[in-house]
Motif scaffolding. Sequence first.
Motif, short mmCIF file in Angstrom:
data_model
loop_
_atom_site.label_atom_id
_atom_site.label_comp_id
_atom_site.label_asym_id
_atom_site.label_seq_id
_atom_site.Cartn_x
_atom_site.Cartn_y
_atom_site.Cartn_z
N GLY A 62 0.77 -1.47 -0.13
CA GLY A 62 -0.06 -0.12 -0.12
C GLY A 62 0.64 1.25 -0.11
N THR A 63 0.22 2.55 0.12
CA THR A 63 1.02 3.68 0.12
C THR A 63 0.53 4.50 1.42
N GLY A 64 0.92 5.77 1.65
CA GLY A 64 0.84 6.38 2.63
C GLY A 64 -0.74 6.56 2.71
N SER A 65 -1.33 6.98 1.82
CA SER A 65 -2.88 7.12 1.61
C SER A 65 -3.68 6.11 2.34
N ALA A 66 -3.25 4.86 2.10
CA ALA A 66 -3.78 3.68 2.60
C ALA A 66 -3.82 3.73 4.08
N GLY A 67 -2.55 4.40 4.54
CA GLY A 67 -2.60 4.25 5.90
C GLY A 67 -3.33 5.26 6.75
N TRP A 68 -4.03 6.45 6.04
CA TRP A 68 -5.21 7.10 6.60
C TRP A 68 -6.58 6.17 6.78
N GLU A 69 -6.76 5.52 5.86
CA GLU A 69 -7.75 4.65 5.84
C GLU A 69 -7.54 3.55 6.75
N ALA A 89 -1.51 20.47 1.81
CA ALA A 89 -2.36 19.44 0.93
C ALA A 89 -2.46 18.29 1.45
N PHE A 90 -1.71 17.39 2.11
CA PHE A 90 -1.84 16.43 2.65
C PHE A 90 -2.76 16.12 4.05
N GLY A 91 -2.56 17.06 4.67
CA GLY A 91 -3.54 17.24 6.00
C GLY A 91 -4.90 17.30 5.51
N LEU A 136 -2.90 14.50 12.95
CA LEU A 136 -1.58 15.02 12.86
C LEU A 136 -0.68 14.70 11.65
N THR A 137 -0.27 16.00 10.88
CA THR A 137 0.77 15.89 10.08
C THR A 137 2.17 16.12 10.41
N HIS A 138 2.84 15.01 10.49
CA HIS A 138 4.42 15.57 11.31
C HIS A 138 4.99 16.46 10.49
N ASN A 139 5.21 15.98 9.00
CA ASN A 139 5.84 17.00 8.06
C ASN A 139 5.08 17.11 6.74
N GLU A 140 4.56 18.15 6.60
CA GLU A 140 3.48 18.66 5.42
C GLU A 140 4.39 18.64 4.40
N THR A 141 4.50 17.75 3.55
CA THR A 141 5.34 17.57 2.39
C THR A 141 5.06 18.75 1.31
N SER A 142 3.77 19.17 1.13
CA SER A 142 3.07 20.07 0.34
C SER A 142 3.83 21.42 0.31
N VAL A 165 -0.96 9.97 13.64
CA VAL A 165 0.14 10.85 12.65
C VAL A 165 0.60 10.21 11.65
N ASP A 166 0.37 11.39 10.55
CA ASP A 166 0.96 10.81 9.17
C ASP A 166 2.36 11.50 9.21
N SER A 167 3.14 10.34 9.28
CA SER A 167 4.68 10.72 9.23
C SER A 167 5.07 10.14 7.90
N VAL A 168 4.58 10.35 6.83
CA VAL A 168 5.08 9.89 5.47
C VAL A 168 6.29 10.62 5.02
N SER A 169 6.48 11.80 5.36
CA SER A 169 7.54 12.48 4.93
C SER A 169 8.60 12.57 6.25
N GLY A 170 8.29 12.07 7.30
CA GLY A 170 8.91 12.56 8.61
C GLY A 170 9.69 11.29 8.99
N SER A 190 7.05 3.65 2.07
CA SER A 190 8.35 3.09 1.81
C SER A 190 9.27 4.11 1.17
N GLN A 191 8.30 4.89 0.09
CA GLN A 191 9.15 5.46 -0.87
C GLN A 191 9.70 6.94 -0.50
N LYS A 192 9.71 7.28 0.87
CA LYS A 192 10.25 8.55 1.32
C LYS A 192 11.39 8.29 1.86
N ALA A 193 11.70 8.69 3.42
CA ALA A 193 12.92 8.44 3.99
C ALA A 193 13.66 7.15 4.20
C1 LIG Z 1 2.63 13.67 4.03
C2 LIG Z 1 2.03 12.82 3.25
N1 LIG Z 1 1.09 12.40 3.60
C3 LIG Z 1 0.48 11.23 2.67
C4 LIG Z 1 0.88 11.07 1.49
C5 LIG Z 1 0.27 10.08 0.50
O1 LIG Z 1 1.00 9.13 0.37
P1 LIG Z 1 0.87 8.22 -1.06
O2 LIG Z 1 1.01 9.12 -2.26
O3 LIG Z 1 2.13 7.13 -0.94
O4 LIG Z 1 -0.48 7.67 -0.99
C6 LIG Z 1 2.12 11.97 1.07
C7 LIG Z 1 2.64 11.64 -0.23
O5 LIG Z 1 3.57 12.42 -0.65
C8 LIG Z 1 2.73 12.78 1.91
O6 LIG Z 1 3.60 13.49 1.55
#
Ligand SMILES: Cc1ncc(COP(=O)(O)O)c(C=O)c1O
Length: 372
Positions: A62-69, A89-91, A136-142, A165-170, A190-193
Amino acid sequence: MDEAGVNFRLPGPTPLPPPVLAAMQRPMIAHRGPAFRALYAETLALAREVHRTDHPVLLWPGTGSAGWEVAIVNLLAPGDPVLATVCGAFGDRFAQVGGTLGLDVRRLDAPWGRAIEPTALRQSLQDNPDVKAVFLTHNETSTGVTNPLRELAAEVRDHGALVVVDSVSGAGALPLETDAWGLDFVLSGSQKAWMCPPGLLIAAIGPRAWAAAAESGYPRFFWDIRAARASAEQGMTPTTPPLTLVYAFRAALGMMLEEGMERVWERHRRLGELTRAGVEMAGLRLFAEAGARSDSVTAFLPPEGVTASAFLDRLRRDHAVEAQGGQGHLADSLVRIGHMGWAHEAELRGAVGAVAAVAAELGTGVAPVSAR
Ligand SMILES: Cc1ncc(COP(=O)(O)O)c(C=O)c1O
């Protein structure tokens, strides 16, 4: 530089180090056999170490978005009130997913480029005493903003709500203390840090989240954390595991722990500083407010009158630097440079040198702006 000579500076996916690439050459193994069981148990143990938790860390394809779900369907019930903190954008998307899945989503918004302030969160929790979880978004990638996660989590714990906590880019780049900071659910991709290809969802799940999972009101199958935990205790996954990604993640975790997490975080801090200094020296303005600037991704404004896409085209065409634009309403007005994962000084020096060159070419007549 990758094999094609590209300085790959997206804020995810990120470059893959040789040991990760090599690990992915491994042939398939029996996913119910002893070799996989040993590998999976070892991988999850290392993942717990990196997350600084004694509680389960689980993986899904899966990806980060699946983590929210996964967080929502396991910890909550339709109609539950939650507070989504949004500073980019991610929050915003996390909040939207909550709405889509039928939660009663209240929002605390901060202007994009700013962090969520603990005092604002405290006030918002006082105004919404019934919320069961806070996103919470640890690191707001946008926007290139790091939120004060530890302080925000402390406010949520005081209130008694779950800390999601969304720590996708943290995770893997910025200090993260899952247990010490009282984080109940930490998700990343997996595709970040983590220095791996996209495709693996990673979630650290604490005791309060497990208790909530026993009460959740959502039907679930693939994303059921109880099933994943029960299988993980046997060194397995409920469904066929993404073997190649597990090989990759195991190799990456080994690299990180060999370097030492404090050193990994310190390397990212230095890279963040170097990148921000280079961008400002080029006369460009950082987007994130001072004090909240991310050490995993830097967002900046191109010279006045220049679109982000024109700036990115030049970076790519003339300097072989692959960076990224903004998101949402900032899609064509921000440039973002990733410095997370397998990132080192030489590549970032090269990238900011290219940024300076492009700024000088395209930004004629524009007075340098200092964000300090
Ligand atoms: C902070 C954050 N949350 C969620 C996502 C969504 O992750 P994904 O695109 O892997 O589903 C991203 C993707 O860049 C992100 O940076």
